[in-house]
Design a protein around this motif. Sequence first.
Motif, short mmCIF file in Angstrom:
data_model
loop_
_atom_site.label_atom_id
_atom_site.label_comp_id
_atom_site.label_asym_id
_atom_site.label_seq_id
_atom_site.Cartn_x
_atom_site.Cartn_y
_atom_site.Cartn_z
N SER A 240 -14.95 18.29 -9.85
CA SER A 240 -14.06 18.97 -8.90
C SER A 240 -13.26 17.97 -8.07
O SER A 240 -12.06 18.16 -7.82
CB SER A 240 -14.88 19.88 -7.98
OG SER A 240 -15.54 20.89 -8.70
N ALA A 241 -13.92 16.90 -7.66
CA ALA A 241 -13.22 15.87 -6.89
C ALA A 241 -12.14 15.19 -7.73
O ALA A 241 -11.05 14.88 -7.22
CB ALA A 241 -14.22 14.84 -6.37
N SER A 242 -12.42 14.97 -9.03
CA SER A 242 -11.40 14.38 -9.91
C SER A 242 -10.19 15.30 -10.03
O SER A 242 -9.04 14.84 -10.03
CB SER A 242 -11.99 14.12 -11.30
OG SER A 242 -12.94 13.08 -11.27
N THR A 243 -10.44 16.60 -10.11
CA THR A 243 -9.34 17.57 -10.17
C THR A 243 -8.46 17.45 -8.93
O THR A 243 -7.22 17.42 -9.03
CB THR A 243 -9.89 19.01 -10.26
OG1 THR A 243 -10.81 19.10 -11.36
CG2 THR A 243 -8.78 20.02 -10.46
N LEU A 244 -9.08 17.37 -7.77
CA LEU A 244 -8.35 17.27 -6.51
C LEU A 244 -7.57 15.96 -6.42
O LEU A 244 -6.41 15.93 -6.00
CB LEU A 244 -9.32 17.40 -5.34
CG LEU A 244 -8.71 17.31 -3.93
CD1 LEU A 244 -7.70 18.43 -3.72
CD2 LEU A 244 -9.82 17.37 -2.88
N PHE B 108 1.46 3.46 -1.57
CA PHE B 108 0.14 3.49 -0.92
C PHE B 108 -0.74 4.57 -1.54
O PHE B 108 -1.92 4.33 -1.84
CB PHE B 108 0.30 3.73 0.58
CG PHE B 108 -1.03 3.87 1.30
CD1 PHE B 108 -1.77 2.75 1.65
CD2 PHE B 108 -1.54 5.13 1.61
CE1 PHE B 108 -2.99 2.88 2.30
CE2 PHE B 108 -2.75 5.26 2.26
CZ PHE B 108 -3.48 4.14 2.61
N ALA B 109 -0.19 5.77 -1.73
CA ALA B 109 -0.97 6.86 -2.29
C ALA B 109 -1.40 6.54 -3.71
O ALA B 109 -2.55 6.82 -4.11
CB ALA B 109 -0.16 8.16 -2.25
N ALA B 110 -0.51 5.97 -4.51
CA ALA B 110 -0.84 5.65 -5.90
C ALA B 110 -2.00 4.66 -5.98
O ALA B 110 -2.91 4.81 -6.80
CB ALA B 110 0.38 5.09 -6.61
N VAL B 111 -1.99 3.67 -5.11
CA VAL B 111 -3.06 2.67 -5.11
C VAL B 111 -4.38 3.28 -4.63
O VAL B 111 -5.42 3.13 -5.27
CB VAL B 111 -2.67 1.47 -4.21
CG1 VAL B 111 -3.86 0.52 -4.04
CG2 VAL B 111 -1.48 0.73 -4.80
N ALA B 112 -4.34 4.00 -3.51
CA ALA B 112 -5.56 4.57 -2.94
C ALA B 112 -6.18 5.61 -3.87
O ALA B 112 -7.41 5.64 -4.06
CB ALA B 112 -5.25 5.20 -1.58
N LEU B 113 -5.35 6.43 -4.48
CA LEU B 113 -5.88 7.48 -5.35
C LEU B 113 -6.37 6.93 -6.68
O LEU B 113 -7.25 7.53 -7.31
CB LEU B 113 -4.81 8.56 -5.56
CG LEU B 113 -4.50 9.39 -4.30
CD1 LEU B 113 -3.25 10.23 -4.50
CD2 LEU B 113 -5.69 10.28 -3.94
N SER B 114 -5.84 5.80 -7.12
CA SER B 114 -6.39 5.14 -8.32
C SER B 114 -7.83 4.71 -8.08
O SER B 114 -8.71 4.86 -8.93
CB SER B 114 -5.52 3.93 -8.70
OG SER B 114 -4.24 4.34 -9.09
N LEU B 115 -8.09 4.17 -6.88
CA LEU B 115 -9.45 3.81 -6.49
C LEU B 115 -10.34 5.05 -6.46
O LEU B 115 -11.45 5.05 -7.01
CB LEU B 115 -9.44 3.12 -5.12
CG LEU B 115 -10.79 2.91 -4.43
CD1 LEU B 115 -11.66 1.96 -5.23
CD2 LEU B 115 -10.60 2.40 -3.01
N MET B 116 -9.85 6.12 -5.83
CA MET B 116 -10.65 7.34 -5.70
C MET B 116 -10.94 7.98 -7.06
O MET B 116 -12.03 8.51 -7.29
CB MET B 116 -9.93 8.34 -4.80
CG MET B 116 -9.91 7.96 -3.33
SD MET B 116 -11.59 7.69 -2.68
CE MET B 116 -12.34 9.29 -3.03
N LEU B 117 -9.98 7.92 -7.97
CA LEU B 117 -10.21 8.49 -9.30
C LEU B 117 -11.32 7.74 -10.03
O LEU B 117 -12.13 8.34 -10.74
CB LEU B 117 -8.92 8.45 -10.12
CG LEU B 117 -9.01 9.09 -11.52
CD1 LEU B 117 -9.38 10.57 -11.42
CD2 LEU B 117 -7.71 8.91 -12.28
N GLY B 118 -11.37 6.42 -9.86
CA GLY B 118 -12.47 5.65 -10.45
C GLY B 118 -13.82 6.13 -9.93
O GLY B 118 -14.78 6.30 -10.70
N VAL B 119 -13.91 6.39 -8.63
CA VAL B 119 -15.16 6.86 -8.03
C VAL B 119 -15.56 8.22 -8.58
O VAL B 119 -16.68 8.41 -9.07
CB VAL B 119 -15.04 6.94 -6.49
CG1 VAL B 119 -16.31 7.55 -5.88
CG2 VAL B 119 -14.79 5.56 -5.89
N THR B 120 -14.63 9.17 -8.54
CA THR B 120 -14.98 10.54 -8.93
C THR B 120 -15.25 10.66 -10.42
O THR B 120 -16.20 11.33 -10.84
CB THR B 120 -13.85 11.51 -8.54
OG1 THR B 120 -12.63 11.14 -9.20
CG2 THR B 120 -13.61 11.49 -7.04
#
Length: 419
Positions: free
Chosen positions: A275-279, A292-304
């Motif tokens: 669900s987090a990956s979907t978001l 900034f968003a592209a970099v931060a969300l790339s990190l978050m996608l790795g986590v989820t």
Amino acid sequence: MPVAVYILGLSVFALGTSEFMLSGILQPLAQDLGVSIPQAGLLVSAFAIGMVVGAPVLAAATLRLPRRTTLIALLAVFGLGQVAGALAPTYGVLFVSRVVSALACAGFWAVGAAVAVSLVPLNQRAKAMAVMVGGLSIANIAGVPAGALLGQHAGWRSAFWAVAVLAAIGLVGVVVAVPRTEVPTGADQPRLRRELSIYKDKQVWLALTATAMNGAAVFALFSYLSPLLTKTAGLAESWVPTVLALFGLGALIGTFIGGRVADAHLFPTLFAGISASTLVLATLALTAHSPFAAVALSLMLGVTAFTTAPALNARMFNVANAAPTLAGATTTAAFNVGNTLGPWLGGLVISAGLGYEYTAWLGAGLAAVAVATTFVAFRLHRAPHRSRVVAASGPGVAPGAVSGVELTKEDDAAAGARR
């Protein structure tokens, strides 16, 4: 955790670097071989196709062979495949070398996963798989960015030579640390017909579907992350290795989290991670023009994305407990069905002129399908529990007794974990 499990994780580092590094060298490779970006992206799919075919086929073919010998042979073939890729004179030759390398990679992962879970108790399966998946995570942190740097400064072929060296190091580790195993005989001898029986279980197919859709969601975006960062977000090409490293760091964090919590909370881990990956993917689609968003969300996608990986692997070994070799093989195949489907669909989106940000919308839709599939599997998993409660509450039944309903394979595994 046995040392051999960590050695297998180290070997997977080499395999994962080869599988994922194209995302960082896609543009110079395409320019050198005279192909388009979507055509170069198909090399990711080529590797994934080899993994899909190779995992079950090689698992079945080597079912009665000593596992250590099989691992050594497959890792050697993989290394030679990297050499062939480094020397490839044309796109076609490189394509074939990717498929051959993937066949060996798939067989190694399937057999290696079976070896890893055989070396630990039931309640540490997700942790053992987290070590192996951790090899993929570290590949993203170190191997993929290093491949991108090599591609930028020494040519894309140097990345293939580097992976060949990593494969040789992994081969030495397997020879030294993985214990020899005797081929079982008699009633304990692996039988293909018995292992194939797992495909009659709908929970197995639900687990495979969720795994494939989760993989497709991530790779629909990740395969084209480099051009998204440079052409959509407006980052300089020198930023690509850094962002790939951040994705890998997120993957390592996610693998650690998933390995810690999935054994005790398997379905909650799956729901939360997917669900987090979907978001994250939907948010990235909306904000892809922001560096900034592209970099931060790339990190978050790795986590989820990688929080779910140990849980997805452990779930397959739970529902297919009677067939550990094919359980590992089919999980590998499912991951790479997603790895094939994602780049292919992403390429169609790009070829249609919709823009790189639409690969994130595609990923969000595929992840939503994985969430829905997991929900169906959870409802089916809970049904036997409700049935046992009703059966046990009837007249003449002692408290806690089970009448007329057998424990499922997944329940047996869960009970072993609690013990």
